[in-house]
Design a protein around this motif. Sequence first.
Motif, PDB file in Angstrom:
ATOM      1  N   ILE A 121      -4.565   5.783 -10.184  1.00 61.24           N
ATOM      2  CA  ILE A 121      -4.392   6.913  -9.480  1.00 61.24           C
ATOM      3  C   ILE A 121      -4.252   8.278 -10.375  1.00 61.24           C
ATOM      4  CG2 ILE A 121      -2.718   7.820  -7.728  1.00 61.24           C
ATOM      5  CD1 ILE A 121      -4.666   5.991  -6.561  1.00 61.24           C
ATOM      6  N   ALA A 140      -6.994   1.125  -6.083  1.00 61.43           N
ATOM      7  CA  ALA A 140      -5.868   1.182  -7.057  1.00 61.43           C
ATOM      8  C   ALA A 140      -5.193  -0.354  -6.931  1.00 61.43           C
ATOM      9  CB  ALA A 140      -4.712   2.046  -6.470  1.00 61.43           C
ATOM     10  N   ASN A 141      -5.018  -0.913  -5.828  1.00 60.16           N
ATOM     11  CA  ASN A 141      -4.882  -2.644  -5.912  1.00 60.16           C
ATOM     12  C   ASN A 141      -5.688  -3.279  -6.777  1.00 60.16           C
ATOM     13  OD1 ASN A 141      -2.430  -2.199  -4.689  1.00 60.16           O
ATOM     14  ND2 ASN A 141      -3.392  -2.509  -2.496  1.00 60.16           N
ATOM     15  N   ASN A 181       0.810  -0.964   0.009  1.00 58.35           N
ATOM     16  CA  ASN A 181       0.091   0.061   0.038  1.00 58.35           C
ATOM     17  C   ASN A 181       0.905   1.233   0.150  1.00 58.35           C
ATOM     18  OD1 ASN A 181      -2.491  -1.592   0.208  1.00 58.35           O
ATOM     19  ND2 ASN A 181      -2.367  -1.510   2.334  1.00 58.35           N
ATOM     20  N   ILE A 193       0.739   4.168  -1.328  1.00 56.56           N
ATOM     21  CA  ILE A 193       0.363   5.733  -1.146  1.00 56.56           C
ATOM     22  C   ILE A 193      -0.017   5.826   0.186  1.00 56.56           C
ATOM     23  CG2 ILE A 193      -1.358   7.129  -1.569  1.00 56.56           C
ATOM     24  CD1 ILE A 193      -2.243   5.660  -4.291  1.00 56.56           C
ATOM     25  N   ASN A 235      -8.935   4.880   1.559  1.00 54.81           N
ATOM     26  CA  ASN A 235      -7.882   4.474   1.414  1.00 54.81           C
ATOM     27  C   ASN A 235      -7.451   4.288  -0.004  1.00 54.81           C
ATOM     28  OD1 ASN A 235      -5.118   3.296   1.119  1.00 54.81           O
ATOM     29  ND2 ASN A 235      -5.802   1.720   2.687  1.00 54.81           N
ATOM     30  N   PRO A 236      -6.718   5.114  -0.781  1.00 50.83           N
ATOM     31  CA  PRO A 236      -6.734   4.941  -2.037  1.00 50.83           C
ATOM     32  C   PRO A 236      -6.141   3.654  -2.450  1.00 50.83           C
ATOM     33  CG  PRO A 236      -5.145   6.677  -1.385  1.00 50.83           C
ATOM     34  CD  PRO A 236      -5.880   6.318  -0.203  1.00 50.83           C
ATOM     35  N   ASP A 237      -5.184   3.023  -1.599  1.00 53.06           N
ATOM     36  CA  ASP A 237      -4.352   2.015  -2.165  1.00 53.06           C
ATOM     37  C   ASP A 237      -5.328   0.649  -2.554  1.00 53.06           C
ATOM     38  OD1 ASP A 237      -1.357   2.610  -1.963  1.00 53.06           O
ATOM     39  OD2 ASP A 237      -1.924   2.856   0.254  1.00 53.06           O
ATOM     40  N   LEU A 238      -6.433   0.687  -1.886  1.00 50.95           N
ATOM     41  CA  LEU A 238      -7.144  -0.476  -1.931  1.00 50.95           C
ATOM     42  C   LEU A 238      -8.031  -0.498  -3.413  1.00 50.95           C
ATOM     43  CD1 LEU A 238      -9.117  -0.621   1.401  1.00 50.95           C
ATOM     44  CD2 LEU A 238      -6.922  -1.716   0.923  1.00 50.95           C
ATOM     45  N   LEU A 297       4.576   4.907  -7.620  1.00 55.72           N
ATOM     46  CA  LEU A 297       3.748   3.963  -8.384  1.00 55.72           C
ATOM     47  C   LEU A 297       4.729   3.630  -9.729  1.00 55.72           C
ATOM     48  CD1 LEU A 297       0.092   5.125  -7.704  1.00 55.72           C
ATOM     49  CD2 LEU A 297       1.428   3.490  -6.718  1.00 55.72           C
ATOM     50  N   ARG A 309      -2.171   0.158 -11.320  1.00 57.38           N
ATOM     51  CA  ARG A 309      -2.439   1.107  -9.805  1.00 57.38           C
ATOM     52  C   ARG A 309      -1.895   2.470 -10.519  1.00 57.38           C
ATOM     53  NH1 ARG A 309       1.843  -1.896  -6.516  1.00 57.38           N
ATOM     54  NH2 ARG A 309       0.761  -3.579  -5.466  1.00 57.38           N
TER      55      ARG A 309
END
Lengths: 206, 273
Positions: free
Chosen positions: B194, B159-160, A136, A138, B154-157, B228, B190
């Motif tokens: 983003i 994006a993943n 993760n 970011i 949470n932007p990671d979720l 990224l 990802r």
Amino acid sequence: MISDPYKVLGVSPTASEQEIAKAYRKLAKKYHPDLNPGDEEAAKKMSEINAAYEQIKSERKYQNSAGNSYGYNQYGPFGNYGGGQQQRGDYSLFDSVKSYLFAGYYQQALYVLSTIQDRSAEWYYYSALANAGLGNKITALNHAKTAVQMEPNNPKYQRVLDQIQYEGQAYQQQSQQFGMPLSAVNLCINACITFYLAQMCCLCCR
Amino acid sequence: MFGYVVANMEKLTDKEKQYYRSFYCGLCRTLGNRHGKISRITLNYDMAFLIIFLSALYKTEKTIETERCIIHPFKPRQFLYNEITDYAADMNIVLTYHNYLDDWQDDRKILSFYAAKLFEQEYKRTASKYFNKCAAISNCLSELSDIEKSGEPNPDLPANCFGQLMSEIFVLREDEYTESLQAFGKSLGRFIYIMDACLDLKSDLKNERYNPLAGFSSADFKSILNLLMADCTETYKKLPIEQDNNLIENILYSGVWTRYEAANKKTKGRQSQ
């Protein structure tokens, strides 16, 4: 941590997910720094709103997951940290976070972190490590930055931030050697539009 | 989310430009042959990148032909194609169909509904050929839609999740490169997700729509995107690609910033007025 995050968003604790998201977006429209350039007050208010929203979302997420039958996986193989955590004090909780991180159980480390009320610089530091481990990127970058902002003189926090940023900076350097695209109108977009129009003509003529 | 993985034309030689275009023209013709004339409106350079990238890795033989076409009736064009072009054309139909379907389901755009209907039959035919892949892609998209609907901060979720989808697209077949290609596709996915969020932030905020980066300010974007893309180029470096490196690196180090730079220039232009 905010004592009453619902108050910050102006919703009741029984509000549905949709209602909370709606309230958040309404406030974000009003206070987001990109829509209020140079307005320090708005920026401050927005970070408070962000923190409240994150807190509500994370509390609700872990409430849901603790209630389901996969609870065991959340606690991991090292025993149950769910119950008596408040009495144990936050220091011992950081110890368990550390041992999870060391063993590579990043998800479990994140879970224990979510139970810690006081979000200190140390909390952000460990959260950055756990998120980095999970890919993760970011969140890892964001939390490492927050840790450094809260305690700028702690070399441990600065080191982790540097580590996370290192590859991105190396990429940026190489990217600058290539040079950035200058023209706003890219050939591709032009070609697509020409194409689309031509295709429309074909359809009409048929 | 098309139009991000393109070359920076200014930094290509005339020969390279023509070579790059011939992949695009080859894809256009293959789309028409495989999926009907109308499918050519879905043509994009992102899929041309997929062909260049996989052809370079697998050293796939390419056929080159020169012909006139409907769009350029006076100037003959070069067409370059191989079996990977067929694969990319199929994947393009899958992605386009889902793209229209999502627009209809999320935003109730009536045009998208008709467009999705238009490609439905072709999608079904293609999906039966790549059953597991298409099932995985559908799963990713429905998971992504749930994440977006829940207002995930949470932007990671998300994006993943989109990265997972792209990793499916980049795996041509099961072999020794599968894992590396998955990693490459995932990191590129990802970045695309983003990047899209970065460019839409202001309009999403104004319209009170979900944006994964709502909790961030545009001042943070460059460092996030660099991070990224660094991931993506790290996996690229590990792959034994020994042809078309200049073109591929042009895209990965410079071209992917085309729309970002264009958007920034626009805002800066507005501020200075």
